[in-house]
Design an enzyme around this catalytic site. Structure first.
Site, PDB file in Angstrom:
ATOM      1  N   ARG A  30      22.502 -45.225  -3.187  1.00  0.00           N
ATOM      2  CA  ARG A  30      21.574 -44.166  -2.793  1.00  0.00           C
ATOM      3  C   ARG A  30      22.342 -43.060  -2.065  1.00  0.00           C
ATOM      4  NH1 ARG A  30      18.569 -44.229   2.435  1.00  0.00           N
ATOM      5  NH2 ARG A  30      16.927 -42.625   2.358  1.00  0.00           N
ATOM      6  N   ARG A  39       7.919 -30.953  12.489  1.00  0.00           N
ATOM      7  CA  ARG A  39       8.571 -31.152  13.785  1.00  0.00           C
ATOM      8  C   ARG A  39       7.996 -30.189  14.806  1.00  0.00           C
ATOM      9  NH1 ARG A  39      12.760 -34.544  13.174  1.00  0.00           N
ATOM     10  NH2 ARG A  39      13.719 -34.724  11.097  1.00  0.00           N
ATOM     11  N   LYS A  92       8.237 -42.190  -3.472  1.00  0.00           N
ATOM     12  CA  LYS A  92       8.261 -42.916  -2.204  1.00  0.00           C
ATOM     13  C   LYS A  92       6.859 -42.918  -1.592  1.00  0.00           C
ATOM     14  CE  LYS A  92      11.665 -41.930   0.585  1.00  0.00           C
ATOM     15  NZ  LYS A  92      12.618 -41.097   1.370  1.00  0.00           N
ATOM     16  N   THR A 131      13.577 -49.945   4.052  1.00  0.00           N
ATOM     17  CA  THR A 131      13.513 -49.621   5.481  1.00  0.00           C
ATOM     18  C   THR A 131      13.573 -50.846   6.391  1.00  0.00           C
ATOM     19  OG1 THR A 131      11.989 -47.833   4.858  1.00  0.00           O
ATOM     20  CG2 THR A 131      12.453 -48.108   7.168  1.00  0.00           C
TER      21      THR A 131
END
Length: 482
Positions: A47, A88, A229, A287
């Site tokens: 990846r 953010r 994803k 993850t």
């Protein structure tokens, strides 16, 4: 560069497992020696995380991977992971502040540094979709805010979980479908660069709706396969459509775990894997699988159990992120994951669980042939199922069946062989297409021997489509003896 079946085989490269390993490259795995060690330890797919690193760095890593293909005479899949939009907050006075549970806190469009009462949220597009009662999460959910009022350029909240807030921390809004596309301008530039490099898989971040995949498909076309994803709860509401439009799925548990209650994530993981298997689409569990190995030479027992659970669930692949990209023990992490998978697959309960979750074949000739190939292989104690494929659909059907024996994928298309490396149980070899039945059987036997999947007098089950080379036309099943 094309990989061809040949008489020489490196036995250290033979994987004694069906589920695959995805390893992320980064500072800890950045040169020929370190990347080669990951491959030899068991990495099947590499990846390239475009959230970090430069184009030049990723191009250099890809060149090393293609060199390993030639050295070890084995296709290797390369997955590019696009960053996606990132919400953010702005900066804080002195870089940090402490906000306390129960206090009021405002998010606004003012670019001035924040303090204990407010901070900038420079994303005006999300103001219109929020409602009073929605929850806003900061810094991966460490700080939680409850929306109390919304204006044209501000969002007033009450702090339900306080803490130290520092500059530019991430923002998650679990309960809203955000008016953001899954690909930013940066992602589009990164995607075009990756396609020009010749990557095999593209992972789309921030997928919320089927339209996000359709947008990417217009750019990608058939130059790479698309992996969606699943990071946002909103994607789960349209899970069937997203799986249908994707070539594979990644269960991004870290992001899902921020926006969903922790107790929901394991159940959702099982649901996604089950639906992907029903659809015949590869699924990757990702993850924090061996997170402690970023700084420790061995995983915790809980982490080992986590990897085993994903394998028991039927995942096609499990992924390492920081463990190999920035950890102190990258090759060790791959080696231990390899051992956990192999041990799990040897357990009698593993086969029983896969059988219980076995999906019914579709009412098509290719599915009927593939389901029969699995049954025949078990009945006659065949040592492998050989699939001839152009597009990869024949081999993916065989993988969906989860047979007891390895699946030897023979294809003349380099990109097909590489993509199928991700699929459960598949061993890919690039070879010239067959001309007739005799050629089909001879080549299947010869390559099965070369790849050490069969010995003299052992039996193979061979599936293919006639006319030869026609995508998706699986209509032949043959039994042969090596």
């Amino acid at each position: 560069m094309v990989i061809r079946a040949r008489l020489f085989y490196n036995p250290t490269m033979k994987r004694n497992r069906r589920a695959k390993i995805v390893a992320t490259l980064g500072p800890s795995a950045n040169d020929n020696g370190s990347i080669s060690k990951l491959f030899e330890a068991g990495a099947d797919v590499f990846r390239l995380n475009f959230s970090h690193g430069t184009h030049a760095e990723h191009k250099s890593r890809l060149a090393i991977i293609r060199g390993l293909e030639s050295k070890f005479n084995r296709p290797i899949a390369v997955l590019v992971d696009l960053q996606g939009p990132k919400l953010r907050i702005g900066v804080m006075e002195n870089g940090r502040t402490n906000i306390i549970s129960g206090q009021a806190f405002r998010l606004d469009l003012d670019e001035e540094p924040g303090d204990a009462s407010r901070v900038a949220l420079p994303h005006p597009e999300i103001f219109d979709v929020l409602k009073s009662g929605n929850e806003i999460l900061l810094d991966d959910g460490k700080i939680r805010l409850l929306v109390t009022d919304i204006g044209e350029n501000y969002i007033d909240t009450r702090v339900t979980t306080g803490g130290i807030l520092t500059d530019r921390k991430g923002v998650n809004i679990p309960e809203a479908l955000l008016p953001l596309k899954s690909m930013t301008e940066k992602d589009q530039a990164d995607l075009r660069f990756a396609l020009d490099m010749g990557v095999d898989w593209v992972a789309l971040s921030f997928v919320q709706r089927p339209d996000d995949i359709a947008e990417a498909r217009q750019i990608v076309e058939d130059r790479a396969a698309i992996m969606s994803k699943l990071e946002k709860p909103s994607a789960i509401d349209q899970l069937d459509d997203i799986i249908h439009l994707s070539d594979a799925i990644m269960v991004a548990r870290g992001d899902l775990g921020v926006e969903l209650p922790p107790e929901d994530v394991p159940v959702l993981q099982k649901r996604i894997i089950r639906k992907c298997r029903e659809a015949g689409k590869p699924v990757v569990v990702a993850t924090q699988m061996l997170e402690s190995m970023i700084s420790a030479p061995a995983p915790t027992r809980a982490e080992a159990s986590d990897v085993a659970t994903a394998v028991f669930d039927g995942a096609d692949a499990v992924m390492l992120s920081g463990e190999t990209a920035a950890g102190e023990y990258p090759a060790e992490a791959v080696d231990i994951m390899d051992r956990i998978i192999a041990r799990t697959e040897r357990d009698p309960a593993y086969r029983a669980i896969l059988e219980t979750a076995h999906p019914d074949p579709e009412h098509t000739s290719p599915d009927a042939i593939t389901a029969a190939a699995r049954q025949v292989a078990e009945t006659i104690d065949a040592v492998a199922i050989v699939t001839y494929t152009t597009s990869g659909s024949t081999t993916l059907r065989a993988s969906r069946e989860r047979p007891l024996v390895p699946i030897l994928c023979l294809t003349e298309r380099e990109k097909t062989a590489r993509r199928l490396v991700l699929a459960w149980g598949v061993h890919s070899v690039i070879t010239q297409d067959v001309r007739n039945f005799a050629d089909m059987i001879e080549k299947a036997c010869r390559i099965a021997q070369q790849e050490e999947l069969a010995q003299l007098d052992e039996r193979l089950v061979v599936t293919a489509g006639v006319p030869f080379g026609t995508p998706g036309a699986t209509n032949i099943l043959r039994i042969t003896r090596v």
